[in-house]
Design a protein around this motif. Structure first.
Motif, PDB file in Angstrom:
ATOM      1  N   GLN A  54       0.856  -1.174   0.000  1.00 48.67           N
ATOM      2  CA  GLN A  54       0.000   0.000   0.000  1.00 48.67           C
ATOM      3  C   GLN A  54       0.898   1.231   0.000  1.00 48.67           C
ATOM      4  OE1 GLN A  54      -3.014  -0.112   3.083  1.00 48.67           O
ATOM      5  NE2 GLN A  54      -2.667   2.042   3.534  1.00 48.67           N
ATOM      6  N   GLN A  55       0.581   2.201  -0.875  1.00 54.81           N
ATOM      7  CA  GLN A  55       1.373   3.424  -0.966  1.00 54.81           C
ATOM      8  C   GLN A  55       0.452   4.630  -0.919  1.00 54.81           C
ATOM      9  OE1 GLN A  55       4.316   3.359  -4.267  1.00 54.81           O
ATOM     10  NE2 GLN A  55       3.356   1.403  -4.725  1.00 54.81           N
ATOM     11  N   GLN A  56       0.928   5.707  -0.324  1.00 55.42           N
ATOM     12  CA  GLN A  56       0.174   6.957  -0.329  1.00 55.42           C
ATOM     13  C   GLN A  56       1.151   8.115  -0.422  1.00 55.42           C
ATOM     14  OE1 GLN A  56      -3.091   7.422   2.246  1.00 55.42           O
ATOM     15  NE2 GLN A  56      -3.250   9.608   1.882  1.00 55.42           N
ATOM     16  N   ILE A  57       0.764   9.112  -1.224  1.00 56.76           N
ATOM     17  CA  ILE A  57       1.566  10.325  -1.346  1.00 56.76           C
ATOM     18  C   ILE A  57       0.624  11.510  -1.494  1.00 56.76           C
ATOM     19  CG2 ILE A  57       1.846  10.122  -3.844  1.00 56.76           C
ATOM     20  CD1 ILE A  57       4.687  11.303  -3.418  1.00 56.76           C
ATOM     21  N   ASP A  58       0.938  12.580  -0.782  1.00 53.28           N
ATOM     22  CA  ASP A  58       0.218  13.843  -0.912  1.00 53.28           C
ATOM     23  C   ASP A  58       1.204  14.849  -1.477  1.00 53.28           C
ATOM     24  OD1 ASP A  58      -2.028  12.717   0.274  1.00 53.28           O
ATOM     25  OD2 ASP A  58      -1.422  13.337   2.279  1.00 53.28           O
ATOM     26  N   PHE A  59       0.721  15.652  -2.422  1.00 55.05           N
ATOM     27  CA  PHE A  59       1.582  16.647  -3.045  1.00 55.05           C
ATOM     28  C   PHE A  59       0.798  17.951  -3.130  1.00 55.05           C
ATOM     29  CE2 PHE A  59       3.328  18.889  -6.740  1.00 55.05           C
ATOM     30  CZ  PHE A  59       4.666  18.958  -6.359  1.00 55.05           C
ATOM     31  N   ASN A  60       1.261  18.957  -2.411  1.00 57.40           N
ATOM     32  CA  ASN A  60       0.618  20.263  -2.405  1.00 57.40           C
ATOM     33  C   ASN A  60       1.674  21.302  -2.735  1.00 57.40           C
ATOM     34  OD1 ASN A  60      -1.786  19.045  -1.470  1.00 57.40           O
ATOM     35  ND2 ASN A  60      -1.005  19.110   0.608  1.00 57.40           N
ATOM     36  N   GLN A  61       1.346  22.183  -3.670  1.00 53.16           N
ATOM     37  CA  GLN A  61       2.337  23.155  -4.123  1.00 53.16           C
ATOM     38  C   GLN A  61       1.648  24.426  -4.591  1.00 53.16           C
ATOM     39  OE1 GLN A  61       5.825  22.532  -4.197  1.00 53.16           O
ATOM     40  NE2 GLN A  61       5.906  24.725  -4.541  1.00 53.16           N
ATOM     41  N   GLU A  62       2.246  25.575  -4.271  1.00 58.18           N
ATOM     42  CA  GLU A  62       1.805  26.849  -4.810  1.00 58.18           C
ATOM     43  C   GLU A  62       2.957  27.466  -5.575  1.00 58.18           C
ATOM     44  OE1 GLU A  62      -0.482  29.661  -2.539  1.00 58.18           O
ATOM     45  OE2 GLU A  62      -1.120  28.086  -1.156  1.00 58.18           O
ATOM     46  N   ILE A  63       2.723  27.793  -6.832  1.00 60.88           N
ATOM     47  CA  ILE A  63       3.709  28.461  -7.666  1.00 60.88           C
ATOM     48  C   ILE A  63       3.033  29.693  -8.234  1.00 60.88           C
ATOM     49  CG2 ILE A  63       5.181  28.309  -9.706  1.00 60.88           C
ATOM     50  CD1 ILE A  63       5.328  25.277  -9.203  1.00 60.88           C
ATOM     51  N   ALA A  64       3.554  30.847  -7.872  1.00 62.78           N
ATOM     52  CA  ALA A  64       2.943  32.124  -8.248  1.00 62.78           C
ATOM     53  C   ALA A  64       1.489  32.101  -7.792  1.00 62.78           C
ATOM     54  CB  ALA A  64       3.107  32.400  -9.733  1.00 62.78           C
ATOM     55  N   ASP A  65       0.535  32.260  -8.697  1.00 53.33           N
ATOM     56  CA  ASP A  65      -0.881  32.290  -8.322  1.00 53.33           C
ATOM     57  C   ASP A  65      -1.584  30.951  -8.539  1.00 53.33           C
ATOM     58  OD1 ASP A  65      -0.792  34.975  -7.551  1.00 53.33           O
ATOM     59  OD2 ASP A  65      -1.011  35.633  -9.627  1.00 53.33           O
ATOM     60  N   PHE A  66      -0.843  29.918  -8.855  1.00 51.76           N
ATOM     61  CA  PHE A  66      -1.417  28.591  -9.058  1.00 51.76           C
ATOM     62  C   PHE A  66      -1.271  27.756  -7.796  1.00 51.76           C
ATOM     63  CE2 PHE A  66      -0.570  29.984 -13.352  1.00 51.76           C
ATOM     64  CZ  PHE A  66      -1.709  29.579 -14.028  1.00 51.76           C
ATOM     65  N   ARG A  67      -2.317  26.986  -7.469  1.00 51.60           N
ATOM     66  CA  ARG A  67      -2.282  26.100  -6.305  1.00 51.60           C
ATOM     67  C   ARG A  67      -2.675  24.696  -6.747  1.00 51.60           C
ATOM     68  NH1 ARG A  67      -6.175  27.333  -1.450  1.00 51.60           N
ATOM     69  NH2 ARG A  67      -4.665  28.980  -1.074  1.00 51.60           N
ATOM     70  N   LEU A  68      -1.862  23.711  -6.369  1.00 51.99           N
ATOM     71  CA  LEU A  68      -2.158  22.301  -6.631  1.00 51.99           C
ATOM     72  C   LEU A  68      -2.264  21.583  -5.298  1.00 51.99           C
ATOM     73  CD1 LEU A  68      -2.427  19.841  -8.553  1.00 51.99           C
ATOM     74  CD2 LEU A  68       0.053  19.595  -8.363  1.00 51.99           C
ATOM     75  N   ILE A  69      -3.383  20.909  -5.096  1.00 48.16           N
ATOM     76  CA  ILE A  69      -3.590  20.080  -3.916  1.00 48.16           C
ATOM     77  C   ILE A  69      -3.917  18.683  -4.430  1.00 48.16           C
ATOM     78  CG2 ILE A  69      -5.011  19.694  -1.872  1.00 48.16           C
ATOM     79  CD1 ILE A  69      -5.585  22.736  -1.911  1.00 48.16           C
ATOM     80  N   SER A  70      -3.114  17.694  -4.046  1.00 52.52           N
ATOM     81  CA  SER A  70      -3.360  16.349  -4.570  1.00 52.52           C
ATOM     82  C   SER A  70      -3.038  15.286  -3.535  1.00 52.52           C
ATOM     83  CB  SER A  70      -2.544  16.107  -5.845  1.00 52.52           C
ATOM     84  OG  SER A  70      -1.171  16.137  -5.560  1.00 52.52           O
ATOM     85  N   THR A  71      -3.763  14.185  -3.637  1.00 49.12           N
ATOM     86  CA  THR A  71      -3.525  13.022  -2.795  1.00 49.12           C
ATOM     87  C   THR A  71      -3.690  11.775  -3.664  1.00 49.12           C
ATOM     88  OG1 THR A  71      -4.119  11.873  -0.753  1.00 49.12           O
ATOM     89  CG2 THR A  71      -5.912  12.939  -1.947  1.00 49.12           C
ATOM     90  N   HIS A  72      -2.809  10.806  -3.472  1.00 51.96           N
ATOM     91  CA  HIS A  72      -2.804   9.599  -4.303  1.00 51.96           C
ATOM     92  C   HIS A  72      -2.588   8.374  -3.421  1.00 51.96           C
ATOM     93  CE1 HIS A  72      -2.386  12.496  -7.545  1.00 51.96           C
ATOM     94  NE2 HIS A  72      -1.418  13.045  -6.834  1.00 51.96           N
ATOM     95  N   PHE A  73      -3.288   7.298  -3.752  1.00 51.37           N
ATOM     96  CA  PHE A  73      -3.247   6.074  -2.959  1.00 51.37           C
ATOM     97  C   PHE A  73      -3.250   4.887  -3.914  1.00 51.37           C
ATOM     98  CE2 PHE A  73      -5.763   2.553  -1.245  1.00 51.37           C
ATOM     99  CZ  PHE A  73      -5.128   2.302  -0.037  1.00 51.37           C
ATOM    100  N   LEU A  74      -2.408   3.902  -3.650  1.00 50.33           N
ATOM    101  CA  LEU A  74      -2.341   2.693  -4.468  1.00 50.33           C
ATOM    102  C   LEU A  74      -2.223   1.490  -3.551  1.00 50.33           C
ATOM    103  CD1 LEU A  74      -2.087   1.350  -7.282  1.00 50.33           C
ATOM    104  CD2 LEU A  74       0.386   1.659  -7.064  1.00 50.33           C
ATOM    105  N   LEU A  75      -3.069   0.491  -3.787  1.00 52.44           N
ATOM    106  CA  LEU A  75      -3.025  -0.748  -3.016  1.00 52.44           C
ATOM    107  C   LEU A  75      -3.041  -1.910  -3.988  1.00 52.44           C
ATOM    108  CD1 LEU A  75      -4.408  -1.892   0.166  1.00 52.44           C
ATOM    109  CD2 LEU A  75      -5.591  -2.920  -1.741  1.00 52.44           C
ATOM    110  N   SER A  76      -2.186  -2.879  -3.741  1.00 51.63           N
ATOM    111  CA  SER A  76      -2.164  -4.109  -4.512  1.00 51.63           C
ATOM    112  C   SER A  76      -2.076  -5.247  -3.507  1.00 51.63           C
ATOM    113  CB  SER A  76      -0.960  -4.130  -5.454  1.00 51.63           C
ATOM    114  OG  SER A  76      -0.962  -5.309  -6.217  1.00 51.63           O
ATOM    115  N   ASN A  77      -2.969  -6.225  -3.646  1.00 55.22           N
ATOM    116  CA  ASN A  77      -3.044  -7.260  -2.631  1.00 55.22           C
ATOM    117  C   ASN A  77      -3.484  -8.585  -3.248  1.00 55.22           C
ATOM    118  OD1 ASN A  77      -2.908  -7.949   0.168  1.00 55.22           O
ATOM    119  ND2 ASN A  77      -5.132  -8.084   0.156  1.00 55.22           N
TER     120      ASN A  77
END
Length: 181
Positions: free
Chosen positions: A16-39
């Motif tokens: 199971q993997q999880q990663i959150d990636f949040n970034q603001e560059i100038a006036d742009f905002r990215l909010i993301s969350t990702h999850f992967l499970l293999s079983n």
């Protein structure tokens, strides 16, 4: 970010993997969350991908944005998909208030495609178009919020829904008798 190994005797074997990636560059905002499970469980294999990314431009009083939301769960026996808890892809476009004033608003339009296992394969099942609008006002002792939703659903497999149209809304009003300190 996290990575977990899942192993329990001969019953469960996967990761199971999880990663959150949040970034603001100038006036742009990215909010993301990702999850992967293999079983692997005895004779079943489970694959689950959840991913949600929200990209918005925050320079104006109105923030335009785009959200891609994916939730793909598959339980397979050999090469046949036998079940799914949730399996959809959604694309949403929105305009929302950016400031922290007393009033907030948001208007969004979403296209969503749900899939269902049929004959061992995942097939397109429901396709929906959703229009949402909300407005909120907070003035210390009074809070008023209103929501409106219009949804058009098309059953692409012809199982039971056909074409369905839903319109709903609500208004909430909260009034305090005394000013909060």
């Amino acid at each position: 970010a996290s990575f977990n190994r899942r192993k329990r005797a001969s019953f469960i074997d996967g990761f199971q993997q999880q990663i959150d990636f949040n970034q603001e560059i100038a006036d742009f905002r990215l909010i993301s969350t990702h999850f992967l499970l293999s079983n692997n469980q005895k004779n079943l294999t489970t694959e689950w991908l959840r991913s949600k990314s929200d990209l918005s431009y925050r320079s104006w009083k109105v923030a335009p944005g785009y959200i891609v939301d994916i939730d793909e769960n598959e339980v397979a026996q050999g090469d046949s998909v036998v079940s799914t808890l949730m399996n959809y892809q959604a694309h949403e476009f929105y305009l929302a208030s950016t400031d922290s004033s007393k009033s907030t608003y948001r208007v969004s339009y979403q296209l969503r495609n749900d899939r269902l296992p049929v004959g061992g394969n995942l097939e397109d099942y429901l396709f929906s178009k959703n229009l949402n609008a909300s407005y909120g006002l907070n003035s210390g002792v009074t809070r008023i919020a209103a929501d409106f939703n219009y949804r058009l659903v098309e059953d692409r497999l012809g199982l039971n829904v056909g074409e369905d149209e839903v319109i709903n809304g609500r208004v909430n009003w909260v009034q305090s008798l005394f000013k909060r300190n």
